[in-house]
Motif scaffolding. Structure first.
Motif, short mmCIF file in Angstrom:
data_model
loop_
_atom_site.label_atom_id
_atom_site.label_comp_id
_atom_site.label_asym_id
_atom_site.label_seq_id
_atom_site.Cartn_x
_atom_site.Cartn_y
_atom_site.Cartn_z
N SER A 52 13.01 -0.81 -6.55
CA SER A 52 12.32 -1.54 -7.27
C SER A 52 10.93 -1.29 -7.28
O SER A 52 10.21 -1.19 -8.85
N THR A 53 10.30 -0.62 -6.49
CA THR A 53 8.76 -1.17 -6.18
C THR A 53 9.01 1.12 -6.75
O THR A 53 9.16 1.97 -6.00
N LYS A 54 7.58 1.11 -7.27
CA LYS A 54 7.56 2.67 -7.55
C LYS A 54 5.97 2.83 -6.67
O LYS A 54 5.20 2.64 -6.66
N ILE A 55 6.19 4.21 -5.95
CA ILE A 55 5.18 4.29 -5.49
C ILE A 55 4.40 5.31 -5.41
O ILE A 55 5.37 6.87 -5.65
N VAL A 56 3.03 5.61 -5.87
CA VAL A 56 2.14 6.98 -6.40
C VAL A 56 1.09 6.82 -4.86
O VAL A 56 0.12 6.06 -4.56
N SER A 75 8.26 10.80 1.37
CA SER A 75 8.57 11.16 0.87
C SER A 75 9.88 11.28 0.68
O SER A 75 11.18 11.59 -0.39
N LYS A 76 10.01 11.95 1.63
CA LYS A 76 12.21 11.78 1.89
C LYS A 76 12.74 10.42 2.43
O LYS A 76 14.23 10.86 2.07
N CYS A 77 12.15 9.63 2.65
CA CYS A 77 12.79 8.37 2.59
C CYS A 77 12.69 7.36 1.02
O CYS A 77 14.17 6.72 0.78
N LEU A 78 11.46 8.08 0.40
CA LEU A 78 11.91 7.12 -0.43
C LEU A 78 11.97 7.86 -2.22
O LEU A 78 11.67 8.75 -2.60
N ARG A 79 13.37 6.97 -2.85
CA ARG A 79 13.50 7.78 -4.12
C ARG A 79 12.05 7.56 -5.46
O ARG A 79 11.92 8.71 -5.85
N ASN A 80 11.13 6.33 -5.19
CA ASN A 80 10.70 6.33 -5.87
C ASN A 80 9.31 6.50 -5.61
O ASN A 80 8.64 5.47 -5.44
N CYS A 81 8.89 8.05 -5.22
CA CYS A 81 8.18 7.94 -4.82
C CYS A 81 7.38 9.69 -4.80
O CYS A 81 7.74 10.27 -5.21
N GLU A 82 6.47 9.21 -5.25
CA GLU A 82 4.98 10.21 -6.24
C GLU A 82 4.64 10.54 -5.24
O GLU A 82 3.13 9.62 -4.46
N ILE A 83 4.42 12.09 -5.53
CA ILE A 83 2.41 12.49 -3.99
C ILE A 83 1.57 13.22 -5.18
O ILE A 83 2.42 14.64 -6.15
N VAL A 84 0.36 12.78 -5.77
CA VAL A 84 -0.32 13.59 -5.68
C VAL A 84 -1.27 13.84 -5.22
O VAL A 84 -1.90 13.27 -4.39
N LEU A 147 2.80 0.89 -6.69
CA LEU A 147 1.90 0.73 -5.49
C LEU A 147 1.45 1.91 -5.12
O LEU A 147 2.09 3.21 -5.21
N VAL A 148 -0.20 1.71 -5.50
CA VAL A 148 -0.87 3.32 -5.26
C VAL A 148 -1.10 3.39 -3.86
O VAL A 148 -2.18 2.09 -3.75
N ALA A 149 -1.44 3.99 -3.10
CA ALA A 149 -1.65 4.28 -2.07
C ALA A 149 -2.58 5.46 -1.87
O ALA A 149 -2.18 6.66 -2.96
N PHE A 150 -3.25 5.47 -0.60
CA PHE A 150 -4.44 6.68 -0.47
C PHE A 150 -4.63 7.44 0.91
O PHE A 150 -3.90 6.73 1.45
N SER A 205 -0.97 4.26 9.64
CA SER A 205 -0.94 5.54 8.75
C SER A 205 -1.09 4.80 7.60
O SER A 205 0.19 3.44 7.42
N THR A 206 -0.47 5.85 6.41
CA THR A 206 -0.24 5.97 4.86
C THR A 206 1.28 4.87 5.27
O THR A 206 2.24 4.13 4.47
N MET A 207 2.52 5.90 6.35
CA MET A 207 3.81 5.65 5.93
C MET A 207 4.39 4.10 6.47
O MET A 207 4.84 3.33 5.65
N GLU A 208 3.17 3.14 7.98
CA GLU A 208 3.45 1.96 7.68
C GLU A 208 3.35 1.21 7.11
O GLU A 208 3.51 0.50 6.71
N ALA A 209 1.68 1.75 6.56
CA ALA A 209 1.00 0.29 5.22
C ALA A 209 2.29 0.57 4.03
O ALA A 209 2.39 0.18 3.23
N VAL A 210 2.44 1.76 3.76
CA VAL A 210 3.69 1.44 2.32
C VAL A 210 4.70 1.09 2.92
O VAL A 210 5.62 -0.23 2.19
N ALA A 211 5.60 1.74 4.04
CA ALA A 211 6.45 0.37 5.16
C ALA A 211 6.43 -1.29 4.06
O ALA A 211 7.39 -2.24 4.32
N ARG A 212 4.96 -1.94 5.23
CA ARG A 212 5.15 -3.08 5.02
C ARG A 212 4.88 -3.95 3.90
O ARG A 212 5.08 -4.88 3.44
N SER A 213 4.14 -2.87 2.73
CA SER A 213 3.65 -3.07 1.52
C SER A 213 5.30 -3.40 1.13
O SER A 213 5.78 -4.35 -0.01
#
Length: 257
Positions: A52-56, A75-84, A147-150, A205-213
């Motif tokens: 339900s959370t969209k990730i950018v 990005s291969k694990c999550l459907r709602n994940c946009e990479i800029v 959620l926006v991550a860097f 790492s970004t991957m872990e941070a998004v997972a924890r979030s």
């Protein structure tokens, strides 16, 4: 038996080496896009996980060439994940963020707590506070976070956040996971997973941070976090095979004057 028949010729040895080298370099194009000798397709979800959370994620250009970059796998694990890909977020980079910017401008009641950017700092609100806010609302209001991550080195990430603030601050709120700048950082995990030295305790790492979030923000966050962490563990497991053991440096005694 002739001695030449009992041993491999130089040409056959070279050919075998080249074949093994080519095999290691061949990319798995059916799933993980990694070299076949470190393929992670077996750990990836069969289909990208819905959230339900969209990730950018703002992905620094230098990270695209880094062998340990985790964002491509995320990005291969999550459907709602946009990479800029870039060094800052601005209007025109993401249709999703552009729409939030437009809606927030001139709206004093904009629900900023639902639109978040993740970066540690003294001004950041712990995600645990967002969870408390969610628990006090109706189910319909609990979902739909952005959620926006860097993704970059910590030096780059700080620069990316500062450069993006004129845009992000119009519609989003800074949040963080638990961190302690007074304690030196270890690895992305405290135990078996070793990728890079982090600047202080709680960084990851970004991957872990998004997972924890997602564990906090998403209704199915616990399961989603577990699936992502499994992929990350497998990635680091491969990487640990190539780490060379380090020998302690000898301390030189000072010559007496």
């Amino acid at each position: 038996m002739d001695a030449q028949e009992d041993s491999a010729s130089p040409s056959s040895t070279t050919s075998s080496f080249d074949d093994n080298h080519q095999t290691r370099r061949r990319i798995c194009a059916s799933g993980c896009d990694r070299p076949v000798n470190v393929c992670l397709c077996h750990t990836l979800p069969r289909y990208p996980l819905p959230t339900s959370t969209k990730i950018v994620i703002l992905h620094h250009p230098h990270e695209r060439r880094h062998k340990l970059a985790t964002v491509p796998l995320l990005s291969k694990c999550l459907r709602n994940c946009e990479i800029v890909v870039g060094r800052k977020l601005k209007y025109g980079d993401s249709k999703l963020l552009d729409s939030l910017y437009d809606q927030a401008c001139g709206n004093p009641n904009w629900p900023r707590w639902r639109f978040l950017y993740l970066f540690p700092g003294l001004e950041a609100l712990p995600l645990a506070e967002i969870k408390k806010r969610k628990s006090s609302l109706d189910d319909d209001d609990m979902n739909g976070h952005v959620l926006v991550a860097f993704d970059g080195t910590w030096k780059h990430a700080k620069e990316m956040v500062l450069a993006s603030l004129p845009f992000l601050s119009k519609f989003s709120l800074q949040v963080c996971l638990n961190f302690d700048p007074a304690v030196d950082g270890g690895t992305i995990y405290d135990s078996d997973l070793i990728l890079r030295k982090e600047p202080f305790d709680g960084c990851m790492s970004t991957m872990e941070a998004v997972a924890r979030s997602l564990r906090v923000l998403d209704p199915n966050g616990i399961e989603i976090e577990s699936r992502i962490i499994d992929v990350l563990r497998a990635m680091v497991g491969f990487q640990s095979c190539f780490l060379k053991p380090t020998k302690p440096r000898m301390k030189l005694k000072k010559a007496k004057g």
